[in-house]
Design an enzyme around this catalytic site. Structure first.
Site, PDB file in Angstrom:
ATOM      1  N   ASP A  32      44.466  29.781  40.103  1.00  0.00           N
ATOM      2  CA  ASP A  32      44.260  30.449  38.228  1.00  0.00           C
ATOM      3  C   ASP A  32      45.329  29.525  37.918  1.00  0.00           C
ATOM      4  OD1 ASP A  32      44.643  31.524  35.498  1.00  0.00           O
ATOM      5  OD2 ASP A  32      42.651  32.347  36.329  1.00  0.00           O
ATOM      6  N   HIS A  59      46.974  29.923  35.784  1.00  0.00           N
ATOM      7  CA  HIS A  59      48.216  30.603  35.052  1.00  0.00           C
ATOM      8  C   HIS A  59      48.585  31.267  36.121  1.00  0.00           C
ATOM      9  CE1 HIS A  59      44.615  30.575  31.338  1.00  0.00           C
ATOM     10  NE2 HIS A  59      46.256  29.917  31.149  1.00  0.00           N
ATOM     11  N   HIS A  78      47.169  39.522  35.310  1.00  0.00           N
ATOM     12  CA  HIS A  78      47.875  39.559  34.740  1.00  0.00           C
ATOM     13  C   HIS A  78      48.456  41.272  34.054  1.00  0.00           C
ATOM     14  CE1 HIS A  78      48.387  35.713  33.669  1.00  0.00           C
ATOM     15  NE2 HIS A  78      47.501  35.214  33.561  1.00  0.00           N
TER      16      HIS A  78
END
Length: 368
Positions: free
Chosen positions: A173, A175, A138
């Site tokens: 993942d 996310h 991220h």
């Protein structure tokens, strides 16, 4: 087919500790390595120690100003001089990204561990390498996000690209792998594929099928979202329909995979309903594609996973078992059965999946 396999781990990686209350706890990596050892899988691999990434390596994808700021925030004296506006703009006013005295050192060790794995592959001494502490996908060029300070996954992709590789980055993942995608969204030499819970329900709120890159990189980012309660069968169906054809069209020379296991129905931070039974298939597919397309070059990273004891060690051990081609050694730790939601949820999942596959195919000019 597996050749020599490297596992990068050392106790120094426990310094990647954001806080005692934080969901991302480094003990999960230690537990995974302990399980890899107890199953005997470690006998089919070489254990390599991590090192800290240098500032020059971090600046492969991060700005020098951002690296300097993280160093300042890691110093209890110097951090008091940093204006709040600067802290906020860099993502550190959020509880997701707490400031600590070991902020720089801990996450630079994670990035360094991933680079040790990349170096092992590039040297020709190893075909595959696993850095379970990695996968901090991220972080952006100038800011932290979603528990991630330095984006080791993007650093590895850029490091491989600098050595002449066409890099395929696949992120499973729960996310969206937004940081890696954003860093390479205009780069046609790096293909990013992310399969994740839809941003309609989950952080970071991005990763829809129409998001496919920008400028010269248009068509080199692919996003497959899932609605809540997606379980093993539809998840694997999408994985098999999206990943192999896009990789074969791109023709990479190295695979980098982010293998977050927070897709599991026990994970406390998301809403999918998968089990560990997807991991032998994920691992086998990545393994086969690495040999088919990349002469075996495969760098696997960890990622999310917040059922720290119940899921993470087993999922990553099952992945590693495929990497070393001894799945029989890990068979007993797999979930005994698939979790299947109620019929109404099943219908909703399949309908949304088909719709999003059409959208993804349209964005990429391919029939999925």
């Amino acid at each position: 087919m597996s050749g020599q396999v490297a596992l990068v781990y050392g106790d120094a990686l426990m310094k990647h500790h954001l806080s005692d209350e934080h969901p991302l706890q480094p003990i999960r990596v230690q537990l995974a390595v302990d399980l890899i050892k107890s199953t005997g899988l470690i006998e089919h691999a070489h254990l390599l120690p991590p090192r800290m990434a240098t500032d020059e390596e971090l600046e492969l994808v991060h700005s020098a100003e951002y690296v300097r700021l993280v160093r300042e925030l890691s110093d209890p004296v110097r951090r008091r001089q940093v204006p709040f506006e600067t802290i906020d703009a860099a993502g550190y006013a959020s509880a997701d990204n707490p400031i600590s005295d070991e902020l720089h050192e801990g996450t630079a060790l994670v990035a360094g561990a991933t680079l040790v794995a990349a170096e092992a592959i590039q040297s020709g001494g190893f075909l595959h390498a696993f850095s379970p502490s990695g996968g901090l996908h991220h972080a952006h060029r100038d800011r932290a996000s979603g528990f991630c300070t330095y984006n080791d996954a993007a650093i590895a992709c850029q490091w491989f690209k600098a050595r002449g590789h066409r890099v395929a980055y696949i992120d499973v993942d729960v996310h969206h792998g937004d940081g890696v995608e954003d860093i390479f969204k205009s780069d046609p030499d790096v293909l990013t594929i992310s399969l994740h819970e839809s941003g309609h329900w989950l952080f970071p709120g991005t990763g829809f099928p129409e998001e496919s890159g920008a400028g010269p990189g248009l068509g080199f980012a692919a996003n497959m979202p899932f609605v809540p309660y997606t379980w093993d069968e539809p998840w694997l169906s999408a994985f098999e329909r999206v990943v192999p054809p896009l990789l074969r069209r791109f023709q990479p020379t190295v695979l980098v995979t982010q293998d977050g296991c927070d897709t599991h129905h026990l994970d406390p931070l998301a809403h999918l309903a998968a089990t560990t039974r997807i991991w032998p298939k994920i691992g086998a597919t990545f393994h086969e594609l690495a040999h088919e397309l990349c002469e075996g070059r495969w760098l696997a990273l960890g990622g999310g996973g917040y059922a720290i004891r119940e899921v993470v060690p087993r999922a990553w051990t099952l992945l590693f078992a495929e990497m070393v081609e001894h799945p029989e050694l890990a068979a007993e730790i797999n979930d005994p059965a698939t979790f299947v939601p109620e019929p109404e949820a099943q219908e909703r999942v399949w309908a949304a999946l088909q719709k999003d596959l059409v959208r993804l195919g349209r964005a990429h000019g391919i029939d999925l």
